[in-house]
Design a protein around this motif. Structure first.
Motif, PDB file in Angstrom:
ATOM      1  N   HIS A   1       0.775  -1.107  -0.064  1.00 53.76           N
ATOM      2  CA  HIS A   1       0.017  -0.123   0.063  1.00 53.76           C
ATOM      3  C   HIS A   1       0.874   1.547  -0.028  1.00 53.76           C
ATOM      4  CE1 HIS A   1      -3.631  -2.551   0.524  1.00 53.76           C
ATOM      5  NE2 HIS A   1      -3.118  -2.909   1.564  1.00 53.76           N
ATOM      6  N   TYR A   2       2.085   1.204  -0.082  1.00 50.57           N
ATOM      7  CA  TYR A   2       3.037   2.450  -0.220  1.00 50.57           C
ATOM      8  C   TYR A   2       2.723   3.254  -1.276  1.00 50.57           C
ATOM      9  CZ  TYR A   2       6.939   5.617  -0.124  1.00 50.57           C
ATOM     10  OH  TYR A   2       7.741   6.385  -0.139  1.00 50.57           O
TER      11      TYR A   2
ATOM     12  N   SER B   1      -0.358   4.401  -1.826  1.00 51.15           N
ATOM     13  CA  SER B   1      -1.565   4.365  -2.255  1.00 51.15           C
ATOM     14  C   SER B   1      -2.421   5.334  -1.567  1.00 51.15           C
ATOM     15  CB  SER B   1      -2.153   2.815  -1.982  1.00 51.15           C
ATOM     16  OG  SER B   1      -3.479   3.098  -2.236  1.00 51.15           O
TER      17      SER B   1
ATOM     18  N   ASP C   1      -5.702   5.443  -0.662  1.00 58.62           N
ATOM     19  CA  ASP C   1      -7.023   4.979  -0.200  1.00 58.62           C
ATOM     20  C   ASP C   1      -6.555   3.897   0.854  1.00 58.62           C
ATOM     21  OD1 ASP C   1      -6.018   2.965  -1.691  1.00 58.62           O
ATOM     22  OD2 ASP C   1      -7.782   2.391  -2.810  1.00 58.62           O
ATOM     23  N   ALA C   2      -5.322   3.715   1.277  1.00 59.91           N
ATOM     24  CA  ALA C   2      -4.763   2.634   2.259  1.00 59.91           C
ATOM     25  C   ALA C   2      -3.304   3.032   2.685  1.00 59.91           C
ATOM     26  CB  ALA C   2      -4.721   1.353   1.845  1.00 59.91           C
ATOM     27  N   GLU C   3      -3.524   2.905   4.196  1.00 57.85           N
ATOM     28  CA  GLU C   3      -2.071   3.125   4.782  1.00 57.85           C
ATOM     29  C   GLU C   3      -0.942   2.018   5.042  1.00 57.85           C
ATOM     30  OE1 GLU C   3      -0.823   4.770   9.265  1.00 57.85           O
ATOM     31  OE2 GLU C   3      -2.846   4.351   8.895  1.00 57.85           O
ATOM     32  N   CYS C   4       0.221   2.343   4.418  1.00 62.87           N
ATOM     33  CA  CYS C   4       1.205   1.329   4.497  1.00 62.87           C
ATOM     34  C   CYS C   4       1.888   1.291   5.789  1.00 62.87           C
ATOM     35  CB  CYS C   4       2.356   2.074   3.465  1.00 62.87           C
ATOM     36  SG  CYS C   4       3.956   0.964   3.542  1.00 62.87           S
ATOM     37  N   THR C   5       2.070   0.083   6.469  1.00 64.26           N
ATOM     38  CA  THR C   5       2.285  -0.019   7.519  1.00 64.26           C
ATOM     39  C   THR C   5       3.891  -0.801   7.551  1.00 64.26           C
ATOM     40  OG1 THR C   5       1.772  -2.568   7.297  1.00 64.26           O
ATOM     41  CG2 THR C   5      -0.028  -1.139   8.381  1.00 64.26           C
TER      42      THR C   5
END
Length: 513
Positions: free
Chosen positions: A357-358, A360, A362-366
């Protein structure tokens, strides 16, 4: 007749070697001795040939029968020598006229009922027989269409051992036999996906057109669902049909791998997409006994797509570096070596990080910065230095999707985009006439940097600055030049200008699509 001979073909990669099959009948206890460095499958031919001869109504001699495969030091593999062994043995026994048997090449595996079964590699074997000067070759009826693709040699398709003996003039009554036909492969009938199905991602589509026009390698990085796989699977549809030696070589590879060949040469570029759990041997070829081609060989003159490339073991990916440079692979084993063509177009696709998701919206990168760097570093620098085009593919939102549909509908089809590719390749071919190269990706960098091909100082200024600052390597410098020539060919320009060089450098460093 005590001693008789005929001929077969042993394949070493795509190269065929003529094997002289000698049969000798001598006094002694009944025995069937096979010598000449056979492998396990070939060693078992003694029992197959013996039973097949009995069931075909032309039994072998009950004396001591010795069959030699010459040259003795050449490894022989597979069951394709059965027919030659049987004909040589029957010729030594006086059943088959030795003069006719000694002028022909025999290919095929015998079943216990005496019928001939199709074997892999018939097309390259028949080519080797023609190049060796033979005028006649006998093949299983199931391989007849494939063998007839070779011109300049008489090809005789036979259903079984009895029919083959009759072809040589044996005084036997013909019998009706049902030929053993190869299994029909459904892989060739699958239609190619069309580029018209791609909505948006216009810059990515243009990059794929450039990759197809010049034969450039391509890497795409983006989150899941951005369309990386969809784009990659449509790249073969942009490539021109194979013709001439390329079509023949692709068909030979298909024959060698046992995928089946019909009455026509392979015309569409192949597409290989191995899973990320594939081993280095499955990718480049090899094996402990018989050396078999890998995915890079099957993808010759086509596309090798590595989805989830960062999930491949780094050692497997790095095994591609030498084939990407040389266009061939030579596999060495204790019993010998085999060389295969490996002129494929590489497409890599990867998520930007382990969670995907990096970058992105609409989503968080963990993932931590170190984890992201370590993830993409699995695709090593030396491998990526051989990739000409690097894309950052982003997910389309609903508004962008509707806008793309309104502007581009109906989208350009693969056939329309292929026409641009063919026009650009024709321009490159005219420029490269007499050099032996046919695509910009194949051209030596020294040739582009010399003579009247050398670009003016103003045109290559961005490239010179990037090299001076360490932004690209010398290999990258030449590869960017090749890409610039491809972009010029697509635009119909006589030679690249500063805009083409800048766009090529931009594509090499990565674009946002």
């Amino acid at each position: 007749m005590v001693l008789a001979r005929t001929f077969a073909i042993a394949l070493d990669g795509l190269r065929g070697h003529v094997v002289e099959v000698e049969a000798d009948i001598s006094a002694g206890l009944p025995a069937f001795i096979l010598i000449g460095l056979p492998d396990t499958a070939l060693g078992e031919s003694r029992k197959r040939v013996g039973a097949a001869a009995v069931n075909a109504g032309c039994s072998l001699s009950q004396k001591k029968l010795t069959v030699n495969l010459s040259p003795a030091a050449l490894p022989k593999q597979g069951s394709g020598f059965d027919l030659a062994i049987a004909i040589a043995s029957l010729s030594a026994a006086g059943v088959v006229p030795p003069a006719s048997a000694g002028r022909a090449v025999h290919l095929g595996e015998l079943g216990l009922d005496g019928r001939l079964r199709p074997v892999a590699g018939v097309l390259p074997a028949v080519l080797a027989a023609r190049e060796a000067g033979f005028e006649r070759v006998l093949v299983p009826a199931g391989n007849l269409d494939e063998a007839c693709l070779v011109e300049g040699i008489e090809v005789v398709g036979v259903t079984g051992l009895r029919a083959a003996a009759i072809v040589h003039g044996a005084e036997l009554d013909p019998v009706d036999e049902e030929p053993v036909l190869p299994a029909v492969s459904e892989q060739r009938a699958a239609p190619e996906p069309d580029m018209a199905e791609v909505s948006g991602n216009g810059e990515a589509v243009e990059a794929l057109v450039a990759a197809a026009a010049g034969g450039h390698h391509l890497a795409m990085v983006g989150p899941p669902g951005a369309g990386k796989t969809m784009l990659a699977r449509r790249l073969p549809s942009l490539l021109p049909d194979l013709a001439g030696a390329d079509a023949l070589e692709a068909t030979c590879i298909r024959s060698l791998t046992g995928l089946g060949v019909g009455a026509e040469l392979v015309r569409r570029p192949p597409f290989e997409a191995p899973h990320h759990t594939a081993s280095a041997v499955s990718l480049v070829g090899g094996g402990s006994g018989r050396i078999t081609p890998g995915a890079i060989v099957r993808a010759t003159h086509g596309v090798l797509f590595l989805d989830e490339a960062a999930e491949f073991p780094p050692s497997v990916l790095d095994a591609l570096r030498q084939p990407l440079e040389n266009g061939s692979i030579t596999i060495h084993r204790a019993r010998g070596a085999a060389s295969f063509p490996a002129r494929f177009q590489l497409v890599l696709a990867s998520n930007p990080c382990p969670c995907g998701h990096y970058g992105s919206a609409d989503a968080e990168c963990t993932c931590s910065p170190m984890a992201r760097r370590r993830y993409l570093a699995r695709m090593s620098g030396p491998l990526m230095d051989r990739v000409d085009i690097r894309l950052t593919v982003r997910r389309l939102g609903l508004a962008a999707l509707h806008a793309a549909s309104d502007v581009h509908a109906p989208g350009l089809t693969s056939s329309e985009l292929r026409a641009r590719v063919e026009s650009a390749r024709a321009s490159a071919l005219e420029r490269l006439r007499g050099t032996g190269w046919v695509r910009n990706a194949d051209v030596a960098g020294s040739w582009l940097r010399s003579g009247d091909r050398r670009l003016g100082a103003s045109a290559i200024a961005p490239l010179d600055r990037a090299l001076e600052r360490g932004g690209i390597t010398m290999r990258g410098y030449d590869r960017t030049l090749r890409l610039a020539w491809t972009l010029a060919d697509l635009d119909g320009a006589g030679s690249p200008d500063v805009d083409h060089v800048g766009r090529a450098l931009f594509l090499r460093r990565g674009i946002s699509a």
